[in-house]
Scaffold this motif. Structure first.
Motif, mmCIF file in Angstrom:
data_model
loop_
_atom_site.group_PDB
_atom_site.id
_atom_site.type_symbol
_atom_site.label_atom_id
_atom_site.label_comp_id
_atom_site.label_asym_id
_atom_site.label_seq_id
_atom_site.Cartn_x
_atom_site.Cartn_y
_atom_site.Cartn_z
ATOM 1 N N GLN A 133 66.450 25.766 -28.576
ATOM 2 C CA GLN A 133 65.003 25.600 -28.685
ATOM 3 C C GLN A 133 64.779 24.492 -29.701
ATOM 4 O O GLN A 133 65.022 24.681 -30.890
ATOM 5 C CB GLN A 133 64.308 26.884 -29.133
ATOM 6 C CG GLN A 133 62.819 26.706 -29.440
ATOM 7 C CD GLN A 133 62.027 26.090 -28.292
ATOM 8 O OE1 GLN A 133 62.217 26.434 -27.138
ATOM 9 N NE2 GLN A 133 61.162 25.126 -28.608
ATOM 10 N N GLU A 312 54.412 25.309 -17.975
ATOM 11 C CA GLU A 312 55.631 24.549 -18.309
ATOM 12 C C GLU A 312 55.901 23.480 -17.255
ATOM 13 O O GLU A 312 56.306 22.363 -17.580
ATOM 14 C CB GLU A 312 56.832 25.478 -18.455
ATOM 15 C CG GLU A 312 56.634 26.635 -19.438
ATOM 16 C CD GLU A 312 56.119 26.231 -20.800
ATOM 17 O OE1 GLU A 312 56.385 25.093 -21.241
ATOM 18 O OE2 GLU A 312 55.414 27.052 -21.436
ATOM 19 N N GLU A 334 49.283 20.056 -25.384
ATOM 20 C CA GLU A 334 49.039 21.493 -25.212
ATOM 21 C C GLU A 334 47.623 21.793 -24.714
ATOM 22 O O GLU A 334 47.444 22.597 -23.794
ATOM 23 C CB GLU A 334 49.342 22.253 -26.498
ATOM 24 C CG GLU A 334 50.819 22.216 -26.907
ATOM 25 C CD GLU A 334 51.782 22.706 -25.823
ATOM 26 O OE1 GLU A 334 51.338 23.330 -24.844
ATOM 27 O OE2 GLU A 334 52.995 22.454 -25.961
ATOM 28 N N GLN A 837 59.589 31.880 -38.274
ATOM 29 C CA GLN A 837 58.476 31.645 -37.329
ATOM 30 C C GLN A 837 57.797 32.958 -36.959
ATOM 31 O O GLN A 837 56.574 33.050 -36.908
ATOM 32 C CB GLN A 837 58.984 31.002 -36.036
ATOM 33 C CG GLN A 837 59.171 29.504 -36.119
ATOM 34 C CD GLN A 837 59.582 28.929 -34.766
ATOM 35 O OE1 GLN A 837 59.012 29.230 -33.734
ATOM 36 N NE2 GLN A 837 60.593 28.080 -34.781
HETATM 37 N N1 TRP Z 1 55.813 23.741 -25.917
HETATM 38 C C1 TRP Z 1 55.850 25.164 -25.702
HETATM 39 C C2 TRP Z 1 54.695 25.454 -24.774
HETATM 40 O O1 TRP Z 1 53.594 25.606 -25.161
HETATM 41 C C3 TRP Z 1 55.702 25.939 -26.962
HETATM 42 C C4 TRP Z 1 56.944 26.424 -27.609
HETATM 43 C C5 TRP Z 1 57.955 27.076 -27.026
HETATM 44 C C6 TRP Z 1 57.268 26.371 -28.975
HETATM 45 N N2 TRP Z 1 58.885 27.434 -27.968
HETATM 46 C C7 TRP Z 1 58.481 27.013 -29.150
HETATM 47 C C8 TRP Z 1 56.642 25.856 -30.077
HETATM 48 C C9 TRP Z 1 59.080 27.175 -30.401
HETATM 49 C C10 TRP Z 1 57.234 25.994 -31.322
HETATM 50 C C11 TRP Z 1 58.443 26.634 -31.486
HETATM 51 O O2 TRP Z 1 54.808 25.433 -23.612
#
Ligand code: TRP
Ligand code: ZN
Length: 886
Positions: A133, A312, A334, A837
């Motif tokens: 991630q 996504e 977003e 987080q």
């Molecule tokens: N970009 C992802 C979404 O909104 C969000 C996301 C997924 C994310 N995993 C994360 C953001 C971990 C911060 C940390 O579709």
């Protein structure tokens, strides 16, 4: 607000990168004790910066600075020659090489320990499989790199691992080669032809089963669609796959956007901090947004899966092909992508019902954030920890901002704006201003004032008053706007607000709308554009006193105040041609009544007109069960809280329960009939109609259970034990869980025994117990921390038990003795070293402490001070705690 916060990153400090990366070649050697990552970067000085520097007469080349955290550096080589330690410096956050040529190749070798990575950021393991991630800044935990989205490079990746335990090896782009190694290991090479920021990098290695399908794009590209899950879950991916194919077709049809590779992979993992991640051609998903079959997933789960799969997938264009220049621009991708997934869902199901759900979320989650210590603009000016800014404001208010542009431009000009945005910026990392400029240029609409929506935090208040002049046959609307102060923004400018409206005549029909000075009426619904602090609109030729229907479809994310009477609201509830506003009128009237009950001690009776209006909705429910199921729900506790000067969670709960019982008593035969009419055992389907009937049935059961008589209890127990679909089982279980009956314990026990090996179903069991209205909820939650199915390292479990209690059980969490607060602080402190987080996300309720009485505020502050005093606190938790203390 952070102008002075130590460690804050500021938008105004943005500088383009000094170096660009053309290509990245990564080699992963995955071993049990340690993983070795060899990265070969082709680097060159950024010509844009070089020019600026030459103009400033700087002869020195800038040093190469690469981000890197928790990496054990093994070696560095520049153009093939090993660098000795005196040629570079390494600290906890970066690798700096002071002297580098204009263009060169850099090779680094690092060691990392994914098996020990409980923060679930970077490379980690979940159920024994490797996954990554990287958004927002996780790539720096994998290798040394300029970890910022405006550095876009082409990636190739070689993965090597044990063949028996990790038969599947995946990365972005296309598989180009693979083979066996001597010692029972194997390898695969992937190449991604599209330049991308490093936050979109992904790798997966594991023992996974794949379900495959195909999609032919409209230009004839045949795309292989593969969903990878742990063995045993292959029977739960049909819905996700069907959703993916619908998303691909929809994006072609509505936006002309086609998929751009021959392969699209989704991998479902059980340990994931958020919902899902749009890595190029290799989306990684939380299992809860992939796995579903009717026995294990609710209708809401099915809808969520469809929306997240779409979200996504849509990122491939809005996020990946065009990405963000820096993380302040997060809403560029977003907000826009949420708007796109909302429109997709609206097209797949009932548009008004979808809109109602969006507005409920906005008002109960985003509005409170916008009124809290964590309030920030859609495009923030500063942050300490970027992971704290994946917020309802950036996502949901960001989507509302896009929706307002759509409303102001209309569908066709909005599409032209999107086309221009892609024509200008495909392959680039850009800003929210670039997006707005494309929309303005393509449409000719001036969006200069509108762009304040990106810069000003706080929910604007719209105050609208109407006056009918029977003699002159005119109707005058006076609209005033104001934006409340927020941290760091004491004074605000007026916003550009689209106010969609109509005038409802005495017969319940919309009147033609003609403003003074216009030649003729231009239809019966229109969008008034509010730009100044006060605006007056005068409608002419109005034959009788109308009831105004304002902010139709919730055309702007504002708090609307009107001078409508209870009778006006009841009238709109019955007649408004805008279904959203019909629902809204009922909510406004219900809110008034409930606030009155709260003020009067919480045991008043319901006005007869309101009961009759609800009865009329119920009589008509068969025409649109999904809508009725929304309209017949009383305003929720979270929404009522937003309407109080000082929130009293106990009074809110008691008043709402009293009102529910009153409505249940007054209409009991109707609820029973509606329950029976919708309880037939029709074959399970997830279409809007079937979902609507189940929602209406379960709402009827909820009202019957508010009375809790033997007949209701019998129906509920019967539904629980006879249910084929999870929607029906969990609804019944939830109602039983609020009771003090032997049936409660029996049902919870039976559910547990049946589902104890299905983690996603056990999440529901934890959530039902955590949100039970019983006085012993906290004691139960505390006990459940030790339950064998609970895992403190798994975010889904933490959110289902601790998060659901703190965020979804206000009457128990806000118990006057502060025990709920102490519990939450204990859990935050326990989880922070494991996963910052997740720990920071749990603190949401603390960040809204200002809304409560001083007694509760003091109790919450005491817990926050205890948190802040903890040594070794993560920046994530520190930022939320310190800002909440204010
Ligand atoms: N970009 C992802 C979404 O909104 C969000 C996301 C997924 C994310 N995993 C994360 C953001 C971990 C911060 C940390 O579709
Ligand atoms: Zn997203």
């Amino acid at each position: 607000m952070d102008k002075g916060t130590p460690g804050a990153i500021l938008l105004k400090d943005y500088r383009p990168p000094a170096h660009l990366i053309e290509t990245v070649d990564l080699r992963f050697d995955l071993r049990d004790d340690v993983t070795t990552v060899r990265a070969t970067l082709t680097v060159r000085r950024n010509p844009a910066c070089a020019e600026a520097q030459d103009a400033a007469d700087t002869v020195e080349h800038p040093p190469l600075v690469l981000d890197g955290q928790r990496l054990e550096l093994v070696s560095v080589a520049l153009d093939g020659r090993a660098l000795t330690p005196d040629c570079y410096t390494v600290d906890a956050d970066r690798l700096t090489i002071p002297h580098v040529p204009d263009a060169f190749t850099l090779e680094t070798v690092v060691r990392i320990k994914p098996q020990e990575n409980t923060a679930l950021e970077g490379l980690y393991t979940s159920s024994g499989n490797y996954c990554t991630q990287c958004e927002a800044e996780g790539f720096r935990k994998i290798t040394y790199f300029p970890d910022r989205p405006d550095v876009m490079a082409r990636y190739s990746t070689r993965i090597e691992a044990d063949k028996a335990r990790y038969p599947v090896l995946l990365s972005n782009g296309n598989p180009v080669d693979s083979g066996d190694c001597p010692d029972g290991r194997h390898w695969a090479r992937w190449e991604d032809p599209f330049p991308k920021p490093c936050y979109l990098f992904a790798l997966v290695a594991g023992n996974l089963r794949c379900v495959e399908d195909r999609f032919r794009t409209r230009s004839g590209r045949d795309v292989a669609l593969r969903i990878y899950v742990e063995p045993g879950n292959e029977d739960k991916v049909d819905h996700a796959m069907a959703s993916l194919k619908r998303s691909m077709a929809w994006d072609e049809e509505v936006f002309g956007l086609e998929y751009d590779l021959d392969i699209f992979n989704i991998v479902a993992v059980s340990d994931f901090n958020m919902g899902a991640m749009e890595n190029k051609s290799l989306n990684v998903f939380n299992t809860k947004y992939v796995l579903a079959k009717p026995e294990t997933a609710t209708d809401q789960d099915f809808l969520n899966i469809e929306a997240v799969v779409a979200h996504e997938y849509f990122h491939n264009w809005t996020g990946n092909r065009v990405t963000c220049r820096d993380w302040f621009q997060l809403s560029l991708k977003e907000g826009l992508t949420v708007f796109r997934d909302q429109e997709f869902s609206a097209d797949m199901h009932s548009r008004p019902v979808k809109r109602i759900a969006e507005v409920q979320r906005l008002r109960t989650v985003q509005f409170p954030e916008d009124a809290s210590a964590m309030a920030h603009p859609v495009r923030p000016d500063s942050y300490v920890e970027i992971n704290n800014f994946y917020t309802p404001t950036v996502y949901d208010k960001g989507a509302e901002v896009i929706r307002m542009i759509h409303t102001l431009l209309g569908r066709e000009r909005f599409r032209k704006g999107m086309d221009l945005y892609f024509a200008r910026h495909d392959g680039q990392a850009v800003t929210c201003d670039d997006f707005v400029a494309a929309m303005a240029d393509a449409s000719g609409v001036d969006l200069a004032q509108f762009s304040l929506w990106y810069r000003q935090a706080g929910t604007p208040v719209l105050d609208v008053a109407g006056a009918y002049d029977a003699a002159a046959r005119t109707y005058r609307l006076t609209v005033r706007q104001s934006v409340p102060p927020t941290p760091g923004q004491p004074a605000k400018q007026p916003m550009h607000i689209p106010l969609a409206m109509g005038l409802t005549g005495p017969d319940g029909r919309d009147l033609p709308l003609r403003l003074a000075g216009e030649d003729a009426a231009a239809g019966t619904g229109r969008v008034l554009e509010i730009r100044r602090a006060e605006e007056v609109f005068e409608f002419v030729d109005v034959p009788a006193r109308p009831v105004p229907s304002l902010l139709r479809g919730f055309s702007a994310p504002v708090r609307l105040k009107t001078d409508l009477s209870d009778a006006d609201l009841a009238f709109l509830m019955a007649h408004d041609s805008d279904a959203f506003n019909r629902w809204e009128a009922g909510q406004t009237l219900g809110t008034r009544i409930l606030l009155g009950m709260i003020a009067g001690g919480g045991n008043g009776t319901l006005p007869d007109a309101y009961v009759r209006a609800m009865e009329a909705l119920l009589e008509d429910a068969a025409a649109d069960p999904a809508f009725a199921a929304q309209a017949l729900v009383l305003p929720g506790e979270a929404y009522l809280a937003t309407q109080m000067e000082v929130v009293d969670p106990v009074a809110i709960h008691e008043a709402r329960e009293a009102a529910r019982r009153a409505l249940a008593t007054a209409l009991r035969p109707r609820w029973l009939a509606t329950y029976r009419a919708n309880a037939g055992n029709e074959p399970f389907a997830v279409d809007a109609a079937a979902i609507g009937r189940r929602a209406l049935k379960n709402l009827s059961l909820a009202y019957l259970m508010a009375l809790g008589d033997d007949e209701a209890l019998g129906l509920c127990v019967g539904q629980f034990h006879g249910a084929h679909a999870m929607t029906d089982a969990i609804a019944a279980l939830q109602f039983l869980a609020d009771t003090d009956t032997p049936e409660r314990e029996a049902a919870l026990g039976a559910f547990h025994d049946r589902w104890k090996d299905e983690p996603l179903v056990m999440d529901k069991w934890f959530m039902v117990r955590a949100t039970s209205k019983r006085a012993d909820a906290l004691a139960d939650v505390t006990r459940l921390l030790a339950h064998p199915a609970f895992e403190i390292r798994n975010p889904n479990k933490v959110y289902a038990l601790i998060g659901a209690f703190a965020g979804g059980n206000p009457v128990r969490f806000h118990a006057a003795d502060g025990a709920g607060y102490a519990f939450l602080a204990d859990q935050v402190l326990r989880i922070d070293p494991i996963n910052p987080q997740v720990a920071a996300r749990l603190m949401g309720p603390f960040s809204r402490l200002r809304r409560f009485d001083t007694g509760r505020q003091d109790l919450m502050r005491a817990q926050l001070r205890r948190i802040v005093a903890q040594s070794g606190l993560s920046p994530d938790v520190y930022e939320v705690a310190s800002k909440s203390l204010g």
